[in-house]
Design a protein around this motif. Structure first.
Motif, PDB file in Angstrom:
ATOM      1  N   GLU A  36       0.807  -1.223   0.000  1.00  0.00           N
ATOM      2  CA  GLU A  36       0.000   0.000   0.000  1.00  0.00           C
ATOM      3  C   GLU A  36       0.837   1.269   0.000  1.00  0.00           C
ATOM      4  O   GLU A  36       0.588   2.191  -0.769  1.00  0.00           O
ATOM      5  CB  GLU A  36      -0.974   0.015   1.176  1.00  0.00           C
ATOM      6  CG  GLU A  36      -2.134  -0.934   1.020  1.00  0.00           C
ATOM      7  CD  GLU A  36      -2.887  -0.776  -0.290  1.00  0.00           C
ATOM      8  OE1 GLU A  36      -3.186   0.354  -0.710  1.00  0.00           O
ATOM      9  OE2 GLU A  36      -3.183  -1.810  -0.915  1.00  0.00           O
ATOM     10  N   SER A  37       1.853   1.328   0.872  1.00  0.00           N
ATOM     11  CA  SER A  37       2.657   2.551   0.956  1.00  0.00           C
ATOM     12  C   SER A  37       3.462   2.769  -0.321  1.00  0.00           C
ATOM     13  O   SER A  37       3.562   3.900  -0.808  1.00  0.00           O
ATOM     14  CB  SER A  37       3.566   2.524   2.186  1.00  0.00           C
ATOM     15  OG  SER A  37       4.447   1.423   2.122  1.00  0.00           O
ATOM     16  N   LEU A  38       4.011   1.713  -0.889  1.00  0.00           N
ATOM     17  CA  LEU A  38       4.781   1.863  -2.131  1.00  0.00           C
ATOM     18  C   LEU A  38       3.864   2.170  -3.312  1.00  0.00           C
ATOM     19  O   LEU A  38       4.222   2.962  -4.181  1.00  0.00           O
ATOM     20  CB  LEU A  38       5.620   0.620  -2.403  1.00  0.00           C
ATOM     21  CG  LEU A  38       6.768   0.380  -1.428  1.00  0.00           C
ATOM     22  CD1 LEU A  38       7.518  -0.895  -1.796  1.00  0.00           C
ATOM     23  CD2 LEU A  38       7.719   1.562  -1.363  1.00  0.00           C
ATOM     24  N   LEU A  39       2.715   1.566  -3.323  1.00  0.00           N
ATOM     25  CA  LEU A  39       1.763   1.828  -4.396  1.00  0.00           C
ATOM     26  C   LEU A  39       1.305   3.284  -4.369  1.00  0.00           C
ATOM     27  O   LEU A  39       1.140   3.907  -5.423  1.00  0.00           O
ATOM     28  CB  LEU A  39       0.571   0.881  -4.285  1.00  0.00           C
ATOM     29  CG  LEU A  39      -0.349   0.795  -5.473  1.00  0.00           C
ATOM     30  CD1 LEU A  39       0.412   0.435  -6.740  1.00  0.00           C
ATOM     31  CD2 LEU A  39      -1.435  -0.233  -5.218  1.00  0.00           C
ATOM     32  N   GLN A  40       1.152   3.846  -3.191  1.00  0.00           N
ATOM     33  CA  GLN A  40       0.794   5.252  -3.062  1.00  0.00           C
ATOM     34  C   GLN A  40       1.878   6.135  -3.681  1.00  0.00           C
ATOM     35  O   GLN A  40       1.582   7.088  -4.401  1.00  0.00           O
ATOM     36  CB  GLN A  40       0.582   5.618  -1.584  1.00  0.00           C
ATOM     37  CG  GLN A  40       0.068   7.020  -1.398  1.00  0.00           C
ATOM     38  CD  GLN A  40      -1.307   7.216  -2.020  1.00  0.00           C
ATOM     39  OE1 GLN A  40      -2.208   6.411  -1.828  1.00  0.00           O
ATOM     40  NE2 GLN A  40      -1.479   8.284  -2.774  1.00  0.00           N
ATOM     41  N   PHE A  41       3.136   5.799  -3.442  1.00  0.00           N
ATOM     42  CA  PHE A  41       4.247   6.547  -4.033  1.00  0.00           C
ATOM     43  C   PHE A  41       4.192   6.461  -5.559  1.00  0.00           C
ATOM     44  O   PHE A  41       4.331   7.461  -6.259  1.00  0.00           O
ATOM     45  CB  PHE A  41       5.590   6.013  -3.514  1.00  0.00           C
ATOM     46  CG  PHE A  41       6.775   6.692  -4.124  1.00  0.00           C
ATOM     47  CD1 PHE A  41       7.260   7.885  -3.605  1.00  0.00           C
ATOM     48  CD2 PHE A  41       7.406   6.150  -5.237  1.00  0.00           C
ATOM     49  CE1 PHE A  41       8.354   8.526  -4.173  1.00  0.00           C
ATOM     50  CE2 PHE A  41       8.498   6.778  -5.820  1.00  0.00           C
ATOM     51  CZ  PHE A  41       8.967   7.980  -5.283  1.00  0.00           C
ATOM     52  N   VAL A  42       3.973   5.248  -6.051  1.00  0.00           N
ATOM     53  CA  VAL A  42       3.894   5.049  -7.510  1.00  0.00           C
ATOM     54  C   VAL A  42       2.774   5.905  -8.090  1.00  0.00           C
ATOM     55  O   VAL A  42       2.973   6.620  -9.076  1.00  0.00           O
ATOM     56  CB  VAL A  42       3.683   3.551  -7.852  1.00  0.00           C
ATOM     57  CG1 VAL A  42       3.395   3.368  -9.333  1.00  0.00           C
ATOM     58  CG2 VAL A  42       4.894   2.726  -7.440  1.00  0.00           C
ATOM     59  N   GLN A  43       1.603   5.840  -7.493  1.00  0.00           N
ATOM     60  CA  GLN A  43       0.462   6.604  -8.007  1.00  0.00           C
ATOM     61  C   GLN A  43       0.701   8.108  -7.954  1.00  0.00           C
ATOM     62  O   GLN A  43       0.255   8.839  -8.833  1.00  0.00           O
ATOM     63  CB  GLN A  43      -0.805   6.233  -7.230  1.00  0.00           C
ATOM     64  CG  GLN A  43      -1.257   4.827  -7.519  1.00  0.00           C
ATOM     65  CD  GLN A  43      -2.359   4.343  -6.591  1.00  0.00           C
ATOM     66  OE1 GLN A  43      -2.540   4.855  -5.495  1.00  0.00           O
ATOM     67  NE2 GLN A  43      -3.079   3.326  -7.039  1.00  0.00           N
ATOM     68  N   ASN A  44       1.419   8.576  -6.950  1.00  0.00           N
ATOM     69  CA  ASN A  44       1.694  10.008  -6.813  1.00  0.00           C
ATOM     70  C   ASN A  44       2.680  10.531  -7.851  1.00  0.00           C
ATOM     71  O   ASN A  44       2.603  11.703  -8.223  1.00  0.00           O
ATOM     72  CB  ASN A  44       2.216  10.327  -5.415  1.00  0.00           C
ATOM     73  CG  ASN A  44       1.149  10.241  -4.364  1.00  0.00           C
ATOM     74  OD1 ASN A  44      -0.042  10.251  -4.662  1.00  0.00           O
ATOM     75  ND2 ASN A  44       1.569  10.129  -3.118  1.00  0.00           N
ATOM     76  N   TYR A  45       3.595   9.690  -8.306  1.00  0.00           N
ATOM     77  CA  TYR A  45       4.684  10.199  -9.147  1.00  0.00           C
ATOM     78  C   TYR A  45       4.753   9.637 -10.565  1.00  0.00           C
ATOM     79  O   TYR A  45       5.489  10.146 -11.391  1.00  0.00           O
ATOM     80  CB  TYR A  45       6.034   9.990  -8.441  1.00  0.00           C
ATOM     81  CG  TYR A  45       6.144  10.843  -7.210  1.00  0.00           C
ATOM     82  CD1 TYR A  45       6.427  12.204  -7.320  1.00  0.00           C
ATOM     83  CD2 TYR A  45       5.915  10.306  -5.948  1.00  0.00           C
ATOM     84  CE1 TYR A  45       6.508  13.003  -6.197  1.00  0.00           C
ATOM     85  CE2 TYR A  45       5.990  11.103  -4.818  1.00  0.00           C
ATOM     86  CZ  TYR A  45       6.290  12.446  -4.943  1.00  0.00           C
ATOM     87  OH  TYR A  45       6.351  13.241  -3.836  1.00  0.00           O
ATOM     88  N   ILE A  46       3.977   8.631 -10.881  1.00  0.00           N
ATOM     89  CA  ILE A  46       4.055   8.012 -12.214  1.00  0.00           C
ATOM     90  C   ILE A  46       3.620   8.965 -13.317  1.00  0.00           C
ATOM     91  O   ILE A  46       4.081   8.870 -14.452  1.00  0.00           O
ATOM     92  CB  ILE A  46       3.247   6.690 -12.262  1.00  0.00           C
ATOM     93  CG1 ILE A  46       3.690   5.823 -13.428  1.00  0.00           C
ATOM     94  CG2 ILE A  46       1.753   6.939 -12.326  1.00  0.00           C
ATOM     95  CD1 ILE A  46       4.811   4.916 -13.129  1.00  0.00           C
ATOM     96  N   GLN A  47       2.772   9.929 -13.005  1.00  0.00           N
ATOM     97  CA  GLN A  47       2.283  10.897 -13.984  1.00  0.00           C
ATOM     98  C   GLN A  47       3.017  12.238 -13.902  1.00  0.00           C
ATOM     99  O   GLN A  47       2.632  13.194 -14.568  1.00  0.00           O
ATOM    100  CB  GLN A  47       0.786  11.140 -13.761  1.00  0.00           C
ATOM    101  CG  GLN A  47      -0.064   9.905 -13.874  1.00  0.00           C
ATOM    102  CD  GLN A  47      -0.376   9.535 -15.301  1.00  0.00           C
ATOM    103  OE1 GLN A  47      -0.443  10.396 -16.162  1.00  0.00           O
ATOM    104  NE2 GLN A  47      -0.555   8.259 -15.561  1.00  0.00           N
TER     105      GLN A  47
END
Length: 186
Positions: free
Chosen positions: A16-27
């Motif tokens: 969850e915590s890593l996925l949040q990082f991915v979602q915040n910065y992938i775009q």
């Protein structure tokens, strides 16, 4: 200790915590932030359980493929590398009818991109070819076999294209040749 080591040690608890990082910065507009998000997603490939990570990876395939058109070569290469890692560690993510029909044809075209991207796609095709023996559903196997011929043609064209630009590292030609060999023997 790097993120990948932590993911392997902790497993599902860190998703969850890593996925949040991915979602915040992938775009992000910043190429370094996008690359960091892709590397973080890549770190998630090996540690969590299949039940937890496979749906996330299936959902990530199209965005990763789209990132191979990014203006930054590093983002394109990192995206292709992440896709290849998914194919290596979680090939079942790719080996379903929907992905074979929609994502694999786009990856054929990615072979025409710059060398670092192209090599990662060759590795991806090699990994999928090795894993394809495990396809049990007949309809999916039929669709895979149709794509297989196109993969061989794409890999051969890519190998020819790369030989024309005089690859200085013979190991790169060997990687492509090996991928073509694996696909042809299927």
């Amino acid at each position: 200790m790097c993120i990948r080591d932590r993911v392997e040690a902790v497993g599902d608890a860190v998703v969850e915590s890593l996925l949040q990082f991915v979602q915040n910065y992938i775009q992000s507009q910043d190429a370094s932030e996008k690359k960091a998000a892709i590397l973080c997603l890549s770190a998630l490939v090996e540690g969590p359980s299949d039940e937890r990570i496979s749906p996330i990876l299936v959902a990530a395939l199209q965005p990763l493929v789209n990132l191979m058109n990014d203006s930054s070569l590093k983002v394109r290469e990192t995206s292709a590398s992440c896709l290849a890692k998914i194919a290596d560690n979680r090939p079942q993510v790719f080996l379903n009818t929907q992905v074979i029909m929609n994502i694999i044809p786009i990856l054929h075209q990615a072979l025409a991109l710059q060398l670092p991207v192209s090599l990662q796609i060759c590795w991806l095709f090699n990994n999928l070819s090795e894993a394809s023996a495990e396809i049990s559903e007949e309809h999916t196997r039929s669709i895979w076999n149709m794509q297989l011929e196109k993969m061989v043609e794409s890999l051969l064209s890519n190998a020819y294209r790369l030989s024309l630009i005089h690859i200085s590292e013979p190991t790169r030609q060997a990687e492509i040749s090996y991928a073509v060999f694996c696909l042809k023997k299927k």
